[in-house]
Design an enzyme around this catalytic site. Sequence first.
Site, PDB file in Angstrom:
ATOM      1  N   CYS A 104       0.866  -1.176   0.000  1.00 37.26           N
ATOM      2  CA  CYS A 104       0.000   0.000   0.000  1.00 37.26           C
ATOM      3  C   CYS A 104       0.903   1.226   0.000  1.00 37.26           C
ATOM      4  CB  CYS A 104      -0.915   0.030   1.216  1.00 37.26           C
ATOM      5  SG  CYS A 104      -1.909   1.553   1.314  1.00 37.26           S
ATOM      6  N   ASN A 106       0.064   4.361  -0.053  1.00 35.87           N
ATOM      7  CA  ASN A 106      -0.399   5.414   0.847  1.00 35.87           C
ATOM      8  C   ASN A 106       0.030   5.146   2.287  1.00 35.87           C
ATOM      9  OD1 ASN A 106      -2.054   7.591  -0.468  1.00 35.87           O
ATOM     10  ND2 ASN A 106      -3.028   5.801  -1.371  1.00 35.87           N
ATOM     11  N   MET A 317      -4.402   5.037  -5.444  1.00 37.89           N
ATOM     12  CA  MET A 317      -3.503   4.239  -4.619  1.00 37.89           C
ATOM     13  C   MET A 317      -2.063   4.694  -4.887  1.00 37.89           C
ATOM     14  SD  MET A 317      -6.120   2.649  -6.246  1.00 37.89           S
ATOM     15  CE  MET A 317      -5.576   1.427  -7.435  1.00 37.89           C
TER      16      MET A 317
END
Length: 395
Positions: A104, A106, A317
């Site tokens: 991920c 973020n 994303m």
Amino acid sequence: MAHPPQIRIPATYMRGGTSKGVFFRLQDLPVAAQTPGTVRDALLRRVIGSPDPYAKHTDGMGGATSSTSKCVIIARSEVPDHDVDYLYGQVNIESGFIDWSGNCGNLSSAVGPFAIAAGLIDPARVPRDGVAVVRIWQANIGKTIVAHVPMTAGEVQETGDFELDGVTFPAAEIQLEFLDPADEGEGGGAMFPTGNLVDELEVPGVGTFQVTMINAGIPTIFIDAAALGYTGTELQDAINGDKDALARFEAIRVQGALRMGLIDSPEQAATRQHSPKVAFVAPAQDYVSSAGKRIAATELDLHARALSMGKLHHAMMGTAAVAIATAASVPGTLVNRAAGGGEREAVRFGHPSGTLRVGAQARQVDGQWTVTKAVMSRSARVLMDGWVRVPGDSF
């Protein structure tokens, strides 16, 4: 009838970029959950509140969206020249599994701040004021991320004036460097797993499309918005409210995953929903973001929209942003064409919540495209810390 008590596990609930997740130190997990396997997965699913047939996560810490149904485990790194190991789990909302296949981008911005606050970084390497450099080993994909974390008076600085579209309030800026983000060891280990910048992808029952398939940040399948009947300026409701459209995107994702060598059969796609991503791109044009902000075409290089866990993402994303910037830097890809062609080392694209700028430097080595690093800025903030509670018989 006896009922087991709840157990308490030290945890921190954090926002990182446009995502949220529950962060744990590996050493704080129950012993049986400190190693990968069914016990760990059962525990983390219960923390989030999955599987939930109501798709609300009422009885857990999840937010009932792909960007808020996440868990992170951090430990002191066993990899030379790295500070911490970062393991990320994407928890499915309605089904009983966790996807460990990717990163991920973020939440990567929250790893450095969490590691510093949790005492996992050598204090000698953390300045009282200035910027702490945290070298992160992304354990899911075996890659290095370097986080530049602002420090003030001996603590992580969380407040500031850095604005990130998709996040309501400003915060302190954290710069992330994704080193060698391509070649994740999947799809043959090449940035372009088929060897082509553009492929013809036949999708049974849907059609045949030109696509760019890339391993950078996260495996991603790019397609022209016009080929799908879209403008590229669509917001979430236009896609997520259309079951037929979502089914088409999933069919494209499955066939792309097969061509990229990420799965061996269509059935395997059901347990690998985090990757590859599917994204559609279009040339820059005026549009209105989900927050009602008017954004002019002159502020953009292109538009990009991406799906995560079967739904259009509300922003972008971080890992897909790396894929966008990398593909945009390679002349001839669909993303590069949408951006106007030519060579570039940075791109600003429009997404449902606003705009994002990401830098990437791609080059050819012995006829193969590679990228040394991608750079973007995010922010992160602790929302709550203490203990998360789960029933003692839930894992």
